[in-house]
Design a protein around this motif. Structure first.
Motif, short mmCIF file in Angstrom:
data_model
loop_
_atom_site.label_atom_id
_atom_site.label_comp_id
_atom_site.label_asym_id
_atom_site.label_seq_id
_atom_site.Cartn_x
_atom_site.Cartn_y
_atom_site.Cartn_z
N GLU A 59 0.85 -1.19 0.00
CA GLU A 59 0.00 0.00 0.00
C GLU A 59 0.88 1.24 0.00
O GLU A 59 1.91 1.28 0.67
CB GLU A 59 -0.87 0.02 1.26
CG GLU A 59 -1.77 1.23 1.35
CD GLU A 59 -2.18 1.54 2.77
OE1 GLU A 59 -3.37 1.54 3.05
OE2 GLU A 59 -1.28 1.80 3.61
N ARG A 153 5.22 7.36 15.84
CA ARG A 153 4.57 6.46 14.90
C ARG A 153 4.29 5.09 15.51
O ARG A 153 3.25 4.49 15.25
CB ARG A 153 5.38 6.35 13.60
CG ARG A 153 6.71 5.63 13.71
CD ARG A 153 7.56 5.91 12.47
NE ARG A 153 8.80 5.15 12.43
CZ ARG A 153 9.85 5.40 13.20
NH1 ARG A 153 9.80 6.35 14.11
NH2 ARG A 153 10.95 4.67 13.09
N TYR A 154 5.23 4.58 16.34
CA TYR A 154 4.98 3.26 16.90
C TYR A 154 4.12 3.31 18.17
O TYR A 154 3.50 2.32 18.53
CB TYR A 154 6.29 2.50 17.11
CG TYR A 154 6.79 1.95 15.80
CD1 TYR A 154 6.10 0.92 15.16
CD2 TYR A 154 7.90 2.47 15.16
CE1 TYR A 154 6.52 0.43 13.93
CE2 TYR A 154 8.33 1.99 13.93
CZ TYR A 154 7.64 0.96 13.32
OH TYR A 154 8.04 0.47 12.11
N SER A 204 13.38 -0.24 11.84
CA SER A 204 14.08 0.51 12.88
C SER A 204 14.01 -0.25 14.20
O SER A 204 13.19 -1.16 14.36
CB SER A 204 13.39 1.87 13.04
OG SER A 204 12.05 1.66 13.45
C1 LIG Z 1 9.87 -5.42 3.35
C2 LIG Z 1 9.11 -4.18 3.68
C3 LIG Z 1 7.95 -3.87 2.95
C4 LIG Z 1 7.21 -2.71 3.23
N1 LIG Z 1 6.10 -2.42 2.49
C5 LIG Z 1 5.40 -1.28 2.75
C6 LIG Z 1 4.24 -0.93 2.00
O1 LIG Z 1 3.80 -1.66 1.09
N2 LIG Z 1 3.59 0.22 2.30
C7 LIG Z 1 4.02 1.05 3.30
O2 LIG Z 1 3.40 2.09 3.53
N3 LIG Z 1 5.11 0.74 4.04
C8 LIG Z 1 5.83 -0.38 3.77
N4 LIG Z 1 6.97 -0.66 4.51
C9 LIG Z 1 7.07 -0.11 5.86
C10 LIG Z 1 7.51 1.28 6.02
O3 LIG Z 1 8.71 1.39 5.34
C11 LIG Z 1 7.61 1.55 7.51
O4 LIG Z 1 6.36 1.55 8.07
C12 LIG Z 1 8.24 2.88 7.76
O5 LIG Z 1 9.45 2.91 7.09
C13 LIG Z 1 8.52 3.15 9.23
O6 LIG Z 1 9.09 2.06 9.89
P1 LIG Z 1 10.59 1.97 10.39
O7 LIG Z 1 11.01 3.35 10.77
O8 LIG Z 1 10.54 1.05 11.57
O9 LIG Z 1 11.42 1.40 9.28
C14 LIG Z 1 7.66 -1.86 4.26
C15 LIG Z 1 8.79 -2.19 5.01
C16 LIG Z 1 9.53 -3.33 4.73
C17 LIG Z 1 10.72 -3.65 5.56
#
Ligand SMILES: Cc1cc2nc3c(=O)[nH]c(=O)nc-3n(C[C@H](O)[C@H](O)[C@H](O)COP(=O)(O)O)c2cc1C
Lengths: 438, 376
Positions: A59, A153-154, A204
């Motif tokens: 998405e 966000r989390y 993260s």
């Molecule tokens: C393999 C993978 C697939 C992802 N697919 C999507 C996606 O389809 N749509 C989306 O909005 N976020 C997607 N993300 C997640 C976002 O990147 C994530 O929610 C955002 O980066 C914040 O998370 P973080 O800071 O913990 O990386 C994906 C992440 C990973 C690792």
């Protein structure tokens, strides 16, 4: 393989449709419509024929942009995930149906209800891939705008999930939930005896801790290198235990791709061809432009790299794609040095820098490797992004799955119609008493 | 007025009478299939919609509400999800879920209906939810418009949803291998919509805003879903709740309201309770009303299949169609499909959708050109 940590582990497979990046080759004559329902039906039914655990939809709530313009080189546009999965539920019988859904730009009462609806109509096959995309740029499409700070966000995700679980359990009652980012009171309208399976994607430390507390499956980005995947898995297991859950409570399915052929040499040749199709001349300039933070589309892809440094103040304009922020000047300098040393054009350099992702080899060698991964504890399976749609899964299902079955590492038939049971998951966390084991 | 009469059918739950869910289910719609994984909800949906399609119904509507409605069956699966599930199981019938413009995010609403249009190969519609939704504010943690604010907001949401459906030109996907461009970005459009209203626009202020007042919103676009086969889903709404010029079909609850709606097509709601093999419609209605008193906001018909055929035939040329609100699906739909619709077919009163026809085709509605598309 005497030192297998999990000697009886099976490989679990999912299919991720579709990557919004250059992994999907749309220029190939065999590449079908990327929006017609028939394409989705074909991929989902192929995966079900291959006894996959789940079919995934990604998405993105705003179309990607680069340097202020809509990104036009990759597949653009896709269906609303839950709507499409509901349609697919009618033409499949066993495969899990996973919808990526964002917690910042959904209302918990609405999203929990839609997921419950998919779960009810599919007979227990729904999953929610929880993502936290929180930027104000995406928020411009929604009533609340960019309302949430990145650091929250989390926190929002955790509260959202708890509220959703209360709604899934609360049919016939009035449910209320009060947190700092979620505050609701609602009477649920869908009676459920089980919850949709919770997936998480986000890498993260906060994302991993969120998964350790709330998720049941991680859709990770660690799907190429065994040691990297094992380190990730060990980190996640430790976090899961710290969160008070047994280490196998959280399954890991890295996103990956498979390039299969009769022999290793043929597969490597095919991998080279695939990468050349993925990194078109225009895509090479676009990827270079992401590092430089400017539009380089007028450069010659077969010519040398730009002589100037990235203009720092412009970098960060790439929207809607997950690019992790290395220092662009250092990166650009390294790229230029390599191009000069090896006498590479822009496209050659980008191809050389684009690390081979996933698994490349003969069916037997890849099958051995996948078994090594799951038995060594590097993952529980894989979430495949086919580089060709809708036929890209055919060789996996026709050749790799039987090879895994021969190795006693893959189911011979579905034993249930519930995604939770396909994955070997326990009852939803809120349903457990003091005892954690099912 | 067209000379055919479109028959629409509301298929929500056990039926439109508030006591419908108290009637013991007793037909094939209610028999859970023996197949594993097929839930009663799924089975009912499949069989009721298939019966309607086979009988020649032009479209079905799926009533809905985010929260339970007092006096009705509290269990209800989301309407868009139901319509999408029915899409690949059918090939001719239109699928028209209710989505409430003040409840669902406009951007999500537009995406969901566009996805439904693709999944149904052009048979989607949107029944625009109307009226206050008690409990929505508490569920959504933001003010939900009511009264005149709701009417104004509804018009804004229908407008922006149609804008979003137009935000991709039909030929936006060019797949130009020579230049490596998948889309022509000039054929996608930011809608830059700004609603009216004067309350606080964005959280956290939004959370403490008084209920009933509309909170202004903006939508940037373009939509994340390419333009659907119909260009725009068929927009169905209650006359008076949505300005007629924003509708494709106005629903009215009496013949007196059928004139001057401003919509291209007008359908009148008819609440039916039919004679069955075991009881007359009047006996059935009396029993139902004893459980839960009910005054439908519709033309009321109680009686025999032949009587209903006569009523419907008399409406030919008066309205473009009727939407039948069956009191109890298990009792009334079998009579409709066995005795009422065949008689109308014989009389050539029903449209005959061609294979591959979109809902717009079947309704005789033009396919809208995009408001953003360059006039080449
Ligand atoms: C393999 C993978 C697939 C992802 N697919 C999507 C996606 O389809 N749509 C989306 O909005 N976020 C997607 N993300 C997640 C976002 O990147 C994530 O929610 C955002 O980066 C914040 O998370 P973080 O800071 O913990 O990386 C994906 C992440 C990973 C690792």
């Amino acid at each position: 393989m005497s030192d297998d940590r999990y000697p009886n582990a099976h490989v679990h497979l999912g299919v991720f449709f579709q990557g919004v990046n250059h992994s999907t080759i749309w220029t190939d004559p065999a590449s079908g419509s990327q929006i017609d329902f028939e394409t989705f039906r074909q991929v989902a039914q192929t995966a079900e024929r291959g006894l996959f655990d789940a079919f995934f939809l990604g998405e993105g709530l705003r179309l990607r942009e680069q340097n202020g313009l809509l990104h036009d080189l990759d597949v653009v546009g896709r269906p609303d995930a839950i709507t499409q999965l509901a349609a697919l539920a009618a033409v499949t019988t066993h495969i899990g149906l996973a919808a990526t859904q964002n917690v910042t730009y959904n209302d918990p009462a609405d999203l929990a209800r839609r997921l419950a609806s998919l779960h009810a109509l599919s007979g227990g096959r729904a999953a929610w891939n929880i993502v936290t995309t929180d930027n104000a740029w995406t928020g411009e499409n929604f009533r609340r705008g960019g309302w949430l700070d990145h650091s929250q966000r989390y926190e929002r995700a955790g509260e959202f999930v708890e509220a959703a679980q209360a709604i899934w359990d609360g049919f016939g009652r009035s449910v209320s939930y009060t947190g700092s980012t979620v505050d609701l009171r609602v009477s649920p309208t869908v009676a459920l005896s089980d919850h949709p399976v919770l997936f998480q994607a986000g890498d993260s430390p906060d994302g991993r801790d969120f998964a350790a507390r709330h998720a049941e499956v991680i859709f990770s980005a660690h799907g190429t290198d065994y040691d990297d995947a094992l380190a990730f898995a060990d980190d996640v297991r430790a976090r899961t235990v710290r969160a008070g859950r047994p280490e196998d409570d959280l399954k890991i399915l890295p996103g990956t791709q498979f390039i299969l052929a009769a022999t290793g040499a043929e597969a490597r040749e095919k991998a080279h061809w695939v990468k050349e199709q993925q990194v078109t001349p225009a895509t090479a300039l676009s990827l270079l432009g992401q590092v430089w933070g400017e539009d380089l589309s007028s450069y010659d892809p077969d010519g040398p790299l730009p002589a100037h440094d990235p203009r720092i103040e412009l970098v960060g304009e790439t929207r809607g794609s997950a690019r992790h922020g290395a220092d662009p000047r250092a990166l650009a300098r390294a790229w230029r040095e390599r191009a000069e040393a090896e006498n590479l054009s822009i496209r050659q350099l980008v191809l050389a820098q684009d690390r081979q992702r996933g698994f490349v080899g003969s069916v037997d060698s890849v099958a051995d490797e996948l078994v090594r991964w799951v038995r060594g504890g590097a993952s529980h399976g894989f979430n495949i992004t086919p580089w060709l749609v809708p036929t890209g899964l055919d060789d996996v299902v026709d050749h790799l799955v039987p090879a895994l079955q021969e190795r006693g590492a893959y189911r011979d038939a579905y034993t249930s119609t519930s995604l939770r049971e396909h994955l070997g998951l326990r009852a939803p966390v809120p349903h457990r008493g003091a005892l954690v084991d099912a | 007025m067209t000379s055919v009469l479109h028959i629409a059918l509301e298929v929500d739950g056990a039926g439109q009478h508030p006591a419908a869910h108290l009637v013991e289910p007793h037909t094939t719609f209610a028999t859970p299939a023996a197949r594993p994984g097929v839930t009663p909800d799924a089975h009912r949906l499949r069989t009721v919609v298939a019966a309607a399609e086979n009988a020649g119904v032009t479209f079905v509507t799926f009533d809905d509400s985010l929260v339970p409605v007092a006096g009705r069956d509290p269990h209800r699966v989301d309407a868009v999800t139901r319509a999408a599930f029915a899409a690949p199981l059918t090939s001719r019938i239109g699928l028209v879920p209710l989505v409430h413009p003040a409840v669902t995010e406009p951007f999500h609403l537009a995406s969901q209906l566009a996805a439904l249009d693709h999944a149904s190969t052009g048979r989607s519609g949107w029944l625009v939810g109307a009226g206050a939704v008690p409990g929505a504010r508490a569920a959504l943690d933001r003010p939900v418009a009511d009264g005149q604010d709701l009417a104004d907001e509804t018009a804004d949401v229908v407008t922006v949803v149609r804008d979003l459906w137009d935000s991709w030109d039909d030929d936006a996907v060019i797949r130009d291998t020579a230049t490596g461009r998948y889309i022509d970005r000039d054929r996608l459009h930011y809608v830059d919509f700004a609603s009216g209203g004067d309350g606080p626009a964005a959280s956290p202020a939004l959370r403490s805003a008084p209920d009933g007042r509309r909170a202004p919103f903006t939508v940037k676009g373009p939509l994340i879903v390419p333009r659907g086969p119909q260009g725009q889903s068929v927009v169905v709404g209650r006359a008076g709740a949505v300005p007629g010029e924003l509708l494709d079909i106005a629903l009215v609850s009496s013949l007196g309201q059928a004139q001057g709606t401003g919509a291209p097509l007008v359908l009148v709601d008819v609440a039916v309770t039919l004679d069955t093999d075991t009881a007359t419609g009047a006996q059935r209605l009396e029993a139902l009303d004893r459980s839960a008193a009910h005054t439908p906001d519709a033309v009321v018909f109680t009686g025999s299949a032949a009587g209903l055929v006569a009523l419907l035939t008399s409406l030919r040329g008066v309205v473009d169609g009727v939407r039948i609100l069956p009191s109890v699906i298990d009792d009334d739909v079998p009579v409709l499909v066995r005795d009422v619709l065949p008689a109308l077919r014989v009389a050539r009163a029903l449209p005959t959708p061609r294979p591959g026809a979109t809902l717009r085709d079947t309704l005789g509605l033009p396919r809208p050109t995009s408001r953003f598309a360059a006039t080449a």
